[in-house]
Design a protein around this motif. Structure first.
Motif, PDB file in Angstrom:
ATOM      1  N   GLU A  44      37.670  38.655  48.435  1.00  0.00           N
ATOM      2  CA  GLU A  44      36.852  39.754  47.952  1.00  0.00           C
ATOM      3  C   GLU A  44      37.632  40.614  46.957  1.00  0.00           C
ATOM      4  O   GLU A  44      38.735  41.094  47.233  1.00  0.00           O
ATOM      5  N   GLY A  45      37.056  40.798  45.779  1.00  0.00           N
ATOM      6  CA  GLY A  45      37.687  41.607  44.750  1.00  0.00           C
ATOM      7  C   GLY A  45      38.799  40.911  44.009  1.00  0.00           C
ATOM      8  O   GLY A  45      39.473  41.532  43.178  1.00  0.00           O
ATOM      9  N   LYS A  46      39.021  39.634  44.283  1.00  0.00           N
ATOM     10  CA  LYS A  46      40.106  38.887  43.642  1.00  0.00           C
ATOM     11  C   LYS A  46      39.546  37.778  42.745  1.00  0.00           C
ATOM     12  O   LYS A  46      38.397  37.360  42.904  1.00  0.00           O
ATOM     13  N   ILE A  47      40.371  37.312  41.829  1.00  0.00           N
ATOM     14  CA  ILE A  47      39.991  36.178  40.986  1.00  0.00           C
ATOM     15  C   ILE A  47      40.170  34.909  41.817  1.00  0.00           C
ATOM     16  O   ILE A  47      41.251  34.665  42.373  1.00  0.00           O
ATOM     17  N   LYS A  48      39.145  34.111  41.887  1.00  0.00           N
ATOM     18  CA  LYS A  48      39.187  32.862  42.657  1.00  0.00           C
ATOM     19  C   LYS A  48      39.710  31.740  41.752  1.00  0.00           C
ATOM     20  O   LYS A  48      39.122  31.468  40.716  1.00  0.00           O
ATOM     21  N   GLY A  65      49.865  37.232  42.046  1.00  0.00           N
ATOM     22  CA  GLY A  65      50.126  38.238  43.067  1.00  0.00           C
ATOM     23  C   GLY A  65      48.892  38.599  43.878  1.00  0.00           C
ATOM     24  O   GLY A  65      48.109  37.736  44.285  1.00  0.00           O
ATOM     25  N   ASP A  66      48.696  39.905  44.087  1.00  0.00           N
ATOM     26  CA  ASP A  66      47.606  40.388  44.935  1.00  0.00           C
ATOM     27  C   ASP A  66      46.232  40.305  44.279  1.00  0.00           C
ATOM     28  O   ASP A  66      45.224  40.561  44.932  1.00  0.00           O
ATOM     29  N   HIS A  67      46.209  39.949  43.004  1.00  0.00           N
ATOM     30  CA  HIS A  67      44.934  39.955  42.274  1.00  0.00           C
ATOM     31  C   HIS A  67      44.208  38.612  42.321  1.00  0.00           C
ATOM     32  O   HIS A  67      43.113  38.499  41.768  1.00  0.00           O
ATOM     33  N   VAL A  68      44.821  37.597  42.943  1.00  0.00           N
ATOM     34  CA  VAL A  68      44.214  36.269  42.931  1.00  0.00           C
ATOM     35  C   VAL A  68      44.113  35.689  44.341  1.00  0.00           C
ATOM     36  O   VAL A  68      44.918  35.998  45.223  1.00  0.00           O
ATOM     37  N   SER A  69      43.104  34.869  44.519  1.00  0.00           N
ATOM     38  CA  SER A  69      42.959  34.047  45.719  1.00  0.00           C
ATOM     39  C   SER A  69      43.034  32.598  45.240  1.00  0.00           C
ATOM     40  O   SER A  69      42.193  32.149  44.464  1.00  0.00           O
TER      41      SER A  69
END
Length: 323
Positions: A44-48, A65-69
């Motif tokens: 949720e809220g991240k780039i897949k 980092g924390d911005h991606v899944s």
């Protein structure tokens, strides 16, 4: 009476259809959401992002980092040359915002799928920033113009890191500084790794710097760090080692008094065992110098399950066996 009944049925039918269509639409939406969640937990809220091989998956995590899944398709011990995408893989590709792959025909059986995905989302080759003059020749018989095993020269993998950074910045400019900082920190680690490998391989006596493996995955490694590399199979494991290949390699090893050969985690060892047996019949004892990671990293959660850990394992194994 009959007319009223018929009229009642006809006037009620659109309502029933509307309800049915609404339920169907709701089911499709919920199924799509469930598939996305199962493919990308905690996204949720991240780039897949979906990546093909483990080495790429690891770098994307480092830079994103924390911005991606991030999910990777190919796990430990999987041979990308022969890999066929499953239905679950198609779902991971389909629900991704960005797809990263090698770009030099490593994932040969997935080319058509990746081409289709590229029509509707970013599908990025991590090899895009590498000057083609620096690439080793591929195998024309297997349809590869260049050798795809670029990660074995750490300087190439630095270029791949920069390519991943640039794609993430273009897709998500709001977090550009984070991607730049993460990439810079990782690039420093890779520079240190490159120097470490250079020093360790140089510690092996020059006459013993011969790396023999199941398939020709270590060409970039040999060119970069000054060690002769010989693979029993070609660049792609889709090619098979014939009796002549086994005999030629056996004779070279016997004549050169090479002490060790290496198996690979993602390639069957049958052909290497044939070489060892052939050398034994010639009165020369060959040992297995250890297992190397070539086209796949180690298990998730282990040191060898990261790019840097995998490379360090390989180098330490080679040096221990040949020094």
């Amino acid at each position: 009476m009959n007319t009223k009944k018929q009229t009642g049925i006809h006037t009620g039918l659109p309502k029933l259809l509307l309800i049915a269509l609404s339920l169907l639409t709701f089911t499709v939406i919920m199924t799509a959401c469930a598939n996305t969640k199962s493919a990308f937990p905690d996204s949720e809220g991240k780039i897949k992002i979906t990546a093909t091989i483990g080495m790429i998956t690891d770098v994307v995590k480092q830079v994103g980092g924390d911005h991606v899944s991030v999910v990777g398709l190919m796990k430990a011990g999987v041979d990308p040359h022969l890999y066929k995408a499953s239905q679950g893989d198609i779902s991971k590709l389909d629900h991704a915002d960005i797809i990263f792959y090698n770009g030099l025909h490593l994932e040969g059986k997935m080319v058509e799928i990746l081409e289709q995905m590229a029509k509707k989302k970013p599908v990025a080759a991590v090899s895009a920033n590498i000057d083609h003059s620096l690439l080793r020749a591929g195998d024309e018989k297997m349809g590869t113009e260049y050798d795809p095993h670029i990660w074995f020269d750490v300087r190439n993998w630095m270029k791949a890191t920069e390519a991943i950074r640039d794609v993430l910045i273009e897709h998500d400019p709001d977090h550009a500084e984070d991607y730049k900082n993460n990439a810079e920190a990782y690039l420093k680690q890779l520079e240190q790794l490159h120097q470490e490998i250079t020093e360790k391989i140089a510690s092996i006596p020059e006459s013993s710097r011969v790396l023999v493996t199941a398939h020709d995955a270590f060409g970039y490694f040999g060119d970069a760090y000054g060690i002769k590399v010989m693979g029993l199979q070609g660049i792609s494991t889709a090619s098979e080692a014939g009796t002549k290949d086994v005999t030629s390699l056996r004779d070279f090893l016997v004549e050169s008094k090479v002490k060790a050969v290496f198996i690979e985690s993602s390639v069957p060892r049958k052909a290497i065992d044939a070489v060892i047996q052939g050398a034994k019949e010639k009165g020369h004892e060959l040992k297995i110098g250890g297992e190397l990671f070539s086209d796949a990293m180690g298990e998730d959660g282990t040191t060898e399950g990261t790019y840097i850990g995998m490379v360090r394992h390989n180098v330490d194994t080679i040096v221990h066996a040949l020094k």
